[in-house]
Motif scaffolding. Structure first.
Motif, PDB file in Angstrom:
ATOM      1  N   LEU A 159      18.976  28.929  26.235  1.00 47.06           N
ATOM      2  CA  LEU A 159      18.402  29.758  27.294  1.00 47.06           C
ATOM      3  C   LEU A 159      19.486  30.664  27.872  1.00 47.06           C
ATOM      4  O   LEU A 159      20.672  30.488  27.590  1.00 47.06           O
ATOM      5  CB  LEU A 159      17.791  28.882  28.385  1.00 47.06           C
ATOM      6  CG  LEU A 159      16.544  28.088  27.955  1.00 47.06           C
ATOM      7  CD1 LEU A 159      16.203  27.014  28.984  1.00 47.06           C
ATOM      8  CD2 LEU A 159      15.360  29.017  27.754  1.00 47.06           C
ATOM      9  N   ILE A 190      12.004  31.790  33.145  1.00 46.81           N
ATOM     10  CA  ILE A 190      11.165  30.754  32.559  1.00 46.81           C
ATOM     11  C   ILE A 190      11.003  29.623  33.572  1.00 46.81           C
ATOM     12  O   ILE A 190      11.970  29.196  34.210  1.00 46.81           O
ATOM     13  CB  ILE A 190      11.758  30.237  31.233  1.00 46.81           C
ATOM     14  CG1 ILE A 190      10.839  29.183  30.609  1.00 46.81           C
ATOM     15  CG2 ILE A 190      13.173  29.706  31.409  1.00 46.81           C
ATOM     16  CD1 ILE A 190      11.217  28.805  29.191  1.00 46.81           C
ATOM     17  N   ASP A 191       9.779  29.180  33.725  1.00 42.83           N
ATOM     18  CA  ASP A 191       9.463  28.109  34.677  1.00 42.83           C
ATOM     19  C   ASP A 191       9.443  26.786  33.935  1.00 42.83           C
ATOM     20  O   ASP A 191       8.604  26.575  33.054  1.00 42.83           O
ATOM     21  CB  ASP A 191       8.111  28.386  35.335  1.00 42.83           C
ATOM     22  CG  ASP A 191       7.700  27.283  36.311  1.00 42.83           C
ATOM     23  OD1 ASP A 191       8.597  26.571  36.799  1.00 42.83           O
ATOM     24  OD2 ASP A 191       6.492  27.124  36.566  1.00 42.83           O
ATOM     25  N   TYR A 240      16.391  31.744  31.864  1.00 41.83           N
ATOM     26  CA  TYR A 240      15.623  32.872  31.330  1.00 41.83           C
ATOM     27  C   TYR A 240      15.459  32.700  29.826  1.00 41.83           C
ATOM     28  O   TYR A 240      16.262  32.043  29.160  1.00 41.83           O
ATOM     29  CB  TYR A 240      16.336  34.202  31.602  1.00 41.83           C
ATOM     30  CG  TYR A 240      16.545  34.514  33.062  1.00 41.83           C
ATOM     31  CD1 TYR A 240      15.731  35.436  33.724  1.00 41.83           C
ATOM     32  CD2 TYR A 240      17.560  33.890  33.776  1.00 41.83           C
ATOM     33  CE1 TYR A 240      15.933  35.726  35.072  1.00 41.83           C
ATOM     34  CE2 TYR A 240      17.765  34.171  35.129  1.00 41.83           C
ATOM     35  CZ  TYR A 240      16.947  35.090  35.761  1.00 41.83           C
ATOM     36  OH  TYR A 240      17.145  35.370  37.092  1.00 41.83           O
ATOM     37  N   SER A 241      14.397  33.330  29.304  1.00 42.24           N
ATOM     38  CA  SER A 241      14.125  33.271  27.876  1.00 42.24           C
ATOM     39  C   SER A 241      13.723  34.655  27.374  1.00 42.24           C
ATOM     40  O   SER A 241      13.486  35.574  28.168  1.00 42.24           O
ATOM     41  CB  SER A 241      13.012  32.259  27.587  1.00 42.24           C
ATOM     42  OG  SER A 241      12.761  32.165  26.197  1.00 42.24           O
ATOM     43  N   SER A 282      11.100  37.190  26.037  1.00 38.58           N
ATOM     44  CA  SER A 282       9.661  37.382  26.144  1.00 38.58           C
ATOM     45  C   SER A 282       9.128  37.880  24.808  1.00 38.58           C
ATOM     46  O   SER A 282       9.386  39.021  24.411  1.00 38.58           O
ATOM     47  CB  SER A 282       9.340  38.405  27.241  1.00 38.58           C
ATOM     48  OG  SER A 282       7.982  38.784  27.170  1.00 38.58           O
ATOM     49  N   ILE A 288      13.043  26.310  22.702  1.00 36.20           N
ATOM     50  CA  ILE A 288      12.623  25.751  23.990  1.00 36.20           C
ATOM     51  C   ILE A 288      11.883  24.427  23.816  1.00 36.20           C
ATOM     52  O   ILE A 288      11.882  23.584  24.721  1.00 36.20           O
ATOM     53  CB  ILE A 288      11.752  26.777  24.748  1.00 36.20           C
ATOM     54  CG1 ILE A 288      12.576  28.024  25.067  1.00 36.20           C
ATOM     55  CG2 ILE A 288      11.199  26.195  26.047  1.00 36.20           C
ATOM     56  CD1 ILE A 288      11.764  29.173  25.639  1.00 36.20           C
TER      57      ILE A 288
END
Length: 226
Positions: free
Chosen positions: A45, A156-157, A174-175, A177, A208
């Motif tokens: 990530l 990212i949640d 974060y990732s 999209s 992920i």
């Protein structure tokens, strides 16, 4: 920055390196050439440097600061990122420097030099890691800059619930999209493909799924320690 000394046999012949030093590293920076290897075992990530605000990529090895779920005894059995290999060592004006006070150096560790003053396998691994980082950091910064330019990085949640009733929320990650990636004009997508960025984006996004495995590991240890 810790106090550094240029590494040489005369000054550091007795220096010994603790290879079981990964136990408290929950997030380890990786460069783009490492991502295909690291992503087979760890979620990859992005996060932001708190000082500069710039994005960098890392392997998630723990769900809480100070805990590495893959290295319970400090040893990392799987892929070991270059930034972890080079702990205690730095590049200073083109030469390897060492921070002798770093906790990675212990009396019972692996020697850095042999009796003839040559680099041991432990130091050779450090030297290789420094080469990987030396070429990889600027390449990765450029790749991330292209991702940012095309608005491909998004928060990212990650919220995880455990059997003991606890909940963990991983913030500041974060990732890539994939929706934004698929919406790119053909010319931009082709450019990313030719640079190798497209492959990295898909590998990163796919990695992920390792978060679920990490959650299971943490859940099992909650009850093993009870």
């Amino acid at each position: 920055m810790p106090e550094l000394e240029l590494l040489d046999y005369q000054s550091h012949s007795s220096l010994r390196l603790d290879l079981a030093n990964a136990g408290q590293r929950h997030f380890v920076q990786v460069v783009s050439e490492e991502i295909p290897l690291a992503a087979t075992e760890y979620p990859i990530l992005f996060t932001k440097n708190p000082d500069t605000g710039a994005f960098y990529a890392g392997a998630v090895m723990g769900l809480e600061a100070g805990t590495n779920l893959f290295a319970a005894d400090g040893m990392l059995p799987g892929y070991r990122p270059a930034d972890l290999v080079r702990q205690g060592f730095f590049l200073h004006e083109g030469r390897i420097a060492v921070a002798p006070g770093d906790p990675v150096f212990v009396p019972h560790g692996k020697p850095v030099f042999d009796e003839q003053g040559s680099a041991t396998p432990a130091l050779q691994q450090v030297q290789h890691a420094m080469q990987v980082l030396g070429r990889g950091l600027p390449e990765t910064e450029s790749m991330i800059a292209r991702f940012v330019e095309h608005r491909l990085i998004e928060p990212i949640d990650i919220t995880l619930d455990f059997d003991d009733g606890s909940r963990l929320q991983l913030d500041g990650l974060y990732s890539t999209s994939l929706d934004s990636l698929h919406a790119l004009p053909d010319e931009a997508a082709l450019d990313l493909f030719r640079r190798g960025d497209l492959q990295i984006a898909y590998i990163q996004a796919a990695s992920i799924h390792h978060i679920r495995h990490m959650a299971r590991l943490r859940n099992e240890r909650l009850f093993a320690d009870a």
